[in-house]
Scaffold this active site. Structure first.
Site, PDB file in Angstrom:
ATOM      1  N   ASP A  84     -24.076  24.121  -7.901  1.00 19.50           N
ATOM      2  CA  ASP A  84     -22.698  24.444  -7.504  1.00 19.50           C
ATOM      3  C   ASP A  84     -22.450  25.924  -7.211  1.00 19.50           C
ATOM      4  O   ASP A  84     -22.843  26.795  -7.996  1.00 19.50           O
ATOM      5  CB  ASP A  84     -21.739  24.029  -8.622  1.00 19.50           C
TER       6      ASP A  84
ATOM      7  N   ASP B  97     -22.020  12.217  -5.995  1.00 18.87           N
ATOM      8  CA  ASP B  97     -22.535  13.246  -6.895  1.00 18.87           C
ATOM      9  C   ASP B  97     -23.774  12.726  -7.649  1.00 18.87           C
ATOM     10  O   ASP B  97     -24.200  11.580  -7.450  1.00 18.87           O
ATOM     11  CB  ASP B  97     -21.406  13.612  -7.873  1.00 18.87           C
TER      12      ASP B  97
END
Ligand code: GLA
Length: 355
Positions: free
Chosen positions: A173, A118
């Site tokens: 996202d 991430d």
């Protein structure tokens, strides 16, 4: 293909849920169709030992990660894990920055098959260096590990990461909605779809654009909207990572995940990412070239209302008569000589292939 804990469970994840999800991937028949990876996303990390080794949260994962990976393997599946290229993860768990080698070796010891890196708290870190460091560490760990880059597209990883990662996120996202926006920068799936235009030339076998995990079955959309979302992820040759509760999904949601025609298009051996070939505002046509001289198409009605469209096959490059196989009805529904008018409900797709 597989399942990831984030979209449904976020930080409310524990080893019991992960085990039950592995069970469900098998029990639903999904594993037989190619869904293989069970990926534990953020919030499993708690601290580091004196030597730097990462430790799992002992309340949520009392048996430890190796034990969990063993369980997932015992089901014939593969196990993935999340970490972050920054100092901390997006939920303030420890990241891998500066610990790439130790972490890669730990994951390999645990039997991890997939690592997602991430990008929170990456404060000034160079993405090319950070992702290359982890890629190199994984390659040297002695275990084949799929490397999933989650950098959200800021540095245009499709232009530089072909030999660094196996897949890279192209956007922020995904959210469980048609076209909403989250304050932190998340998007509904149709906005994410729009951001894939032009990226198709960068994807291919072993190096994929990743428009993020599926929201199918998470409750925020109508059945037909989930069908449209799934159809597009198949046409885009996107990673198919379910993100819902597989233990409790109803039959119609399960039918979406297990549509073999759609999966076949997603997994076609040419590995071509589908692209938009026609855009008339609320009506779009997308196509994906397949092996065996077939081509998949999606006619997309983005409007809320049902609409009827006339297709000029020549404009879509179809000159010979072809049979039209409906992916969701699982049958031939016409041919290009006699069929040119389509009525498509609002927020829906007509997903077919010509052969
Ligand atoms: C970022 C990623 C998500 C998820 C969360 C976890 O937002 O893009 O996919 O991994 O972090 O905190």
């Amino acid at each position: 293909m597989g399942w990831n804990s984030w979209n449904k469970f976020a930080c409310g994840i524990n080893e019991k849920i992960v085990r039950e999800m592995a069970d469900a991937l098998v029990a639903t028949g999904m594993s037989k169709l190619g869904y293989e990876y069970i990926v534990l996303d953020d919030c499993w990390q708690s601290a580091r030992k004196g030597d730097g080794t990462i430790i799992a949260d002992s309340t949520m994962f009392p048996s430890g990660i190796k034990n969990l990976a063993d369980y997932v393997h015992s089901k014939g599946l593969k196990f993935g894990i999340h970490t972050c290229g920054g100092r901390l993860s997006c939920n303030n768990r420890l990241g891998s920055h500066g610990y790439e080698v130790i972490d890669a070796n730990t994951y390999a010891e645990w039997g991890v098959d997939f690592v997602k890196l991430d990008w929170c708290f990456s404060e000034g870190i160079d993405p090319v260096k950070a992702y290359t460091d982890m890629s190199t560490a994984l390659a040297k760990s002695g275990r084949p590990i799929v490397f999933s880059m989650c950098e959200w597209g800021g540095s245009r990883p499709w232009t530089w990461a072909k030999n660094v990662g196996h897949l890279w996120r192209t956007t922020g996202d995904i959210q469980d909605c048609w076209d909403c926006k989250a304050s932190f920068g998340g998007y509904g799936w149709t906005s994410i779809l729009d951001m894939q235009v032009g990226l198709e030339k960068f994807a291919g076998p072993g190096h994929w654009n990743d428009p993020d995990m599926l929201e199918v079955g998470n409750g925020g959309m109508k059945y037909k909207e989930y069908v449209a979302h799934f159809s597009f992820w198949c046409l885009l040759a996107a990673p198919l990572m379910a993100g819902n509760d597989l233990r409790t999904m109803n039959d119609s949601i399960k039918m979406i995940f297990t549509n073999e025609n759609a999966i076949q298009i997603n997994q076609d051996k040419l590995g071509i990412q589908g692209s938009k070939i026609f855009d008339e505002g609320d009506f779009e046509v997308w196509s994906k070239k397949l092996s065996n001289n077939e081509t998949a198409y999606i006619l997309f009605n983005r409007n809320f209302e049902q609409k009827t469209y006339q297709i000029d096959w020549k404009k879509l490059g179809v000159t010979r008569n072809k049979q039209m196989f409906d992916i969701w009805k699982n049958t031939i529904v016409g041919n290009t000589k006699t069929t040119s008018e389509f009525t498509i409900p609002g927020h829906s797709v007509f997903f077919y292939k010509l052969k």
